[in-house]
Design an enzyme around this catalytic site. Sequence first.
Site, PDB file in Angstrom:
ATOM      1  N   CYS A   1       0.837  -1.196   0.000  1.00 49.53           N
ATOM      2  CA  CYS A   1       0.000   0.000   0.000  1.00 49.53           C
ATOM      3  C   CYS A   1       0.872   1.245   0.000  1.00 49.53           C
ATOM      4  CB  CYS A   1      -0.865   0.044   1.257  1.00 49.53           C
ATOM      5  SG  CYS A   1      -1.678  -1.488   1.632  1.00 49.53           S
TER       6      CYS A   1
ATOM      7  N   CYS B   1     -19.773  40.589  11.222  1.00 44.87           N
ATOM      8  CA  CYS B   1     -19.845  40.729   9.780  1.00 44.87           C
ATOM      9  C   CYS B   1     -19.585  39.386   9.131  1.00 44.87           C
ATOM     10  CB  CYS B   1     -18.827  41.737   9.286  1.00 44.87           C
ATOM     11  SG  CYS B   1     -17.162  41.280   9.737  1.00 44.87           S
TER      12      CYS B   1
ATOM     13  N   CYS C   1     -15.892  38.737   8.253  1.00 46.46           N
ATOM     14  CA  CYS C   1     -14.990  38.224   9.282  1.00 46.46           C
ATOM     15  C   CYS C   1     -14.955  36.709   9.248  1.00 46.46           C
ATOM     16  CB  CYS C   1     -15.449  38.648  10.676  1.00 46.46           C
ATOM     17  SG  CYS C   1     -15.969  40.338  10.742  1.00 46.46           S
TER      18      CYS C   1
ATOM     19  N   ASP D   1     -28.278 -18.689  28.792  1.00 43.48           N
ATOM     20  CA  ASP D   1     -27.245 -19.525  28.227  1.00 43.48           C
ATOM     21  C   ASP D   1     -26.247 -19.779  29.364  1.00 43.48           C
ATOM     22  OD1 ASP D   1     -25.787 -20.753  26.060  1.00 43.48           O
ATOM     23  OD2 ASP D   1     -24.359 -19.114  26.338  1.00 43.48           O
TER      24      ASP D   1
ATOM     25  N   ASP E   1     -24.494 -14.371  24.779  1.00 46.79           N
ATOM     26  CA  ASP E   1     -23.580 -13.394  24.204  1.00 46.79           C
ATOM     27  C   ASP E   1     -24.104 -13.031  22.822  1.00 46.79           C
ATOM     28  OD1 ASP E   1     -22.279 -14.832  22.043  1.00 46.79           O
ATOM     29  OD2 ASP E   1     -21.321 -16.029  23.593  1.00 46.79           O
TER      30      ASP E   1
ATOM     31  N   ASP F   1     -24.974 -16.594  20.206  1.00 37.41           N
ATOM     32  CA  ASP F   1     -26.385 -16.794  20.517  1.00 37.41           C
ATOM     33  C   ASP F   1     -27.295 -15.866  19.717  1.00 37.41           C
ATOM     34  OD1 ASP F   1     -25.540 -18.611  22.424  1.00 37.41           O
ATOM     35  OD2 ASP F   1     -25.335 -17.051  23.943  1.00 37.41           O
TER      36      ASP F   1
END
Lengths: 904, 124
Positions: free
Chosen positions: A94, A160, A163, A586, A785, A789
């Site tokens: 790369c 303004c 600015c 579980d 989890d 699951d």
Amino acid sequence: MTDSRKTGTTPSRVVDPICGMVIDPGEAAQTRVVEGTLYHFCSDQCAEQFDRQGAASAPAPSAAAGSMPAGTGSAQDGPRELDLPITGMTCSSCVVTVERGLQGVPGVEQVHVNFSLGKAHVVYDPARADAHTLVAAIRQTGYDVGVSEIQVRISPDLECTACVGFIEEALRGVPGVLDATVSPGTDTVSVRYVAGQTDFGAIKRAIESTGYRAARAEAQEEPVDEETAAHQREYRRLMRKFWFAAAVSVPVMLVAYPELPWLYLPNLFLENVSERLVWWLFLLSGVATLPVMFYSGRQFFTGAWAAFKHHAADMNTLIALGTSSAWIYSTVALFFPHIFPEGTATPFYDVTAVVTALVVLGQALEVRAKGQTSQAIRKLMDLQAKTARVIRGGQEVEIPVEEVMVGDMVVVRPGEKIPVDGVIVEGRSAVDESMVTGESLPVDKAVGDEVIGATVNTTGTFKFRATKVGKDTALAQIVKMVQDAMASKPPIARLVDVVSGYFVPTVMIVSVLTFLIWYNFGPDPALAFAVVTAVTVLIIACPCAIGMAVPLSLVAGVGKAAEHGVLIRNGEALQLASQLKTIVLDKTGTITKGKPELTDAVAGPGFDEATVLRLAASADRPSEHPLAQAIVEGARSRGVEPVEPEAFEAVPGHGVEATVEGRRVWVGNAKLMERHRVDTTALDAAVKRLQEEGKTAMYVAVDGEAAGVVAVADTIKEDSIQAIRVMQEMGLEVVMLTGDNERTARAIARQVGIDRVLAEVLPEDKAMEVHLLKREGHKVGMVGDGINDAPALVEADVGFAIGTGTDVAIEAADVTLVGGSLKGVAYAIEISRATMRNAKQNLVGAFIYNTLGIPVAAGVLYPFLGILLSPILAGAAMAASSVTVVSNANRLRFFKAKSFAEQP
Amino acid sequence: MEITQILVNVAGLALIAAIVWYFWLYRKEGVQVAEVAGVQEVPITVKGGYDPDVIVVRRGKPVRLLFQRQESSLCSEMVVFDTIHRSAKLPEGETVAIEFTPEEPGEIPFQCQMGMLRGKVVVR
């Protein structure tokens, strides 16, 4: 349509006003025309951002530098150097791509890309190239540049528009700054820059060169602070309106009832108040009431009119109709008393003034209370650390947390807040994660462990590599999820929506009917009664209380849950969670820790436990097998430090063989013992017992002799037992689901007090088991989890995902438990029930209030009891009812849950 | 019954009929959204209501609704697309884009959090 102005040097190129990238107008992804000016955008994202910001805050559609004040940010002589952090480089090839891309930019003299540092060192001629073109060139090669953003407050106020241009140009001249956008509305400038290439000092100097002063915008977490500020502004505005209305109301009241001598003010000064004076005082009241209606009550009229245009009607409609019809009736009665039947021509301007005052006060209190309901989320945002100690160029420097980049090495000292998410690379400590996970005890962290931003280090010092910063941190994700959830609707609110769509027009119809009934059948003066009751009906009805009932409870409940590390995805999940009857847990990783731990060490004849453990742990020390690791860690935590074995060999499928302190040690299963002809009869009873307890037992033999047994098991999390008990006390049926064999599963279930066990369930069948449980007719929640699951979590009515470190936005889950403790499940259900109960109280309260209030206001009690509600009382009741709903929802903030009750 | 009384009663009943017609029976014409660069985009002003509030789009093409809230009243501070589980805060004066691609013909209602202000996207 005017074409955009062209830059002087590259006439065929235009600048994207958002990212500052120079593009070919023909290649622009999108364009916008605002006030005759054409803007080109490099990408859809830029165009969207432009749309969001509005054209006002975008710079002119060119890089024209003609308006620059002299001396600010102008190019220095000679080449300039820049280090650009590049993200997304995965291979050393790369490097070539990026280098080639940068070399193609006119003005670039030297490029060196370092793959391992992920940085590109560029030497370029600032007259011909700048940071944006370099970044654009890198992006074109398919990689990205680590970019940070900082908000700087500018003072004094910007006056303004020119600015704005000066400041932006000055900032773009700062090396490393990619883009600067001033938003005049908030007086802040947001500066995008290459992290590490500039600092606040340089930005400040650039701003000050234009004559303005710069200060770090305190409000880095804009959205919430903005919201708070908006709420406060609204509150102050409403209070001003209230005080004005109240100030007018008092004198108007005091001259409104000549028939009540004790309340009539002129009686204090005059013996006989002439009718002429009464009339003039009424006229004065009427005039004084006008500004009350059109200043204090302005929002009622504008709101009502806007709704009316949409063929809709809301609370504003009712109040606007009520107050204005009272005023108009009074005025007509004042000037043309003869068109009304005798005795009915009484003005009542006081109703207009007082009702406006009361309803505005109610709105103000509501705004304030609403701010409190979402306090939880503000607390979360406040957790964010402000600064971080980062190693830059070998030096420890303190930088604003927004400048921390992925890959930075961050140093955390005792007592400090961890600024971003990351992984520890050096040192160890205990971290207080209670603010994110709800877990009150500090968690031990060592090399390789994840740390979560916003948590607090206790006593150790450590270094960690930042893995998630800015919007990706766990805290940011939590805030986002909570905000989304707060905006969603539980199904119960849909009923409310249907009702509220019909509510206001119905009230209007009731009001007309009330008028007609009093007018036709009422006692004299019928017309006065008819007007007063019709107005009272309009004023007492409170659609707001109905509409707010559910959303407010939801906001309070979801916020409260988040404080305990329980993230509820939306209102539907919350409502379903409150209805759960069955909870499926579980086993592995949910009830248990999900990784083996040493549980027993049994010594054989002639050995003692400590020796067995020390030899076994030493023999296992070089092994990477999880069971071996468990033994080593278990020994350490029992104060036995394993030594390095002189020789070591892993025997796959059997165990290990090692030489420790000159002795031959085998640790493994029965097969390993058979292979070396070790007589294990003395240990068989112990092994059998351990296996029945669901543990994995391993023999230890020393010099050919059976020395003992060590057992390892996936142990139960400390608080699982308590959490399961709380769930059972709440009336939930708790079911354990596991792939383990029946015996092991039963052993664990017995320990935690679960009766129903579904064992030997293959992972792919978990969803099916949940489906079967749902067929029993109860709402089923599944806890597991978020990865293995996921199908079962989706199948369940409510899926609870146990958090895995810093990844809190778990797709499959309706509820995410950041802390990983089962107590979160119990808590989620408790808070859901409390929230739904609260929402229903609000709803029932609001419905009862309206269904009782409206008929009473219409005068149904008058024929029986002679009770008639005054419109002023109705106004007070209406204001009180909406404040009550808000206050009731606020009660949820003080909710105490059983599941977290036993904590210190 | 006097003539005025009859008139008042007739007027009252007519008013009721008008309320029913205006708020419930009236059917709005939707705004057909034009397609720009493959996206069906429409700006919606939020001020006491959504303007336009009925938006007709074609299915299968991305839709981008640009909400701009021009009031400070808290009622409209959030827009909720309940059926597609989307919602957005609408800070006053800012334009907020909601994007989705409707696949099925039908109606996608949206509203403020309290359901006082409503609109819908009609997918054809």
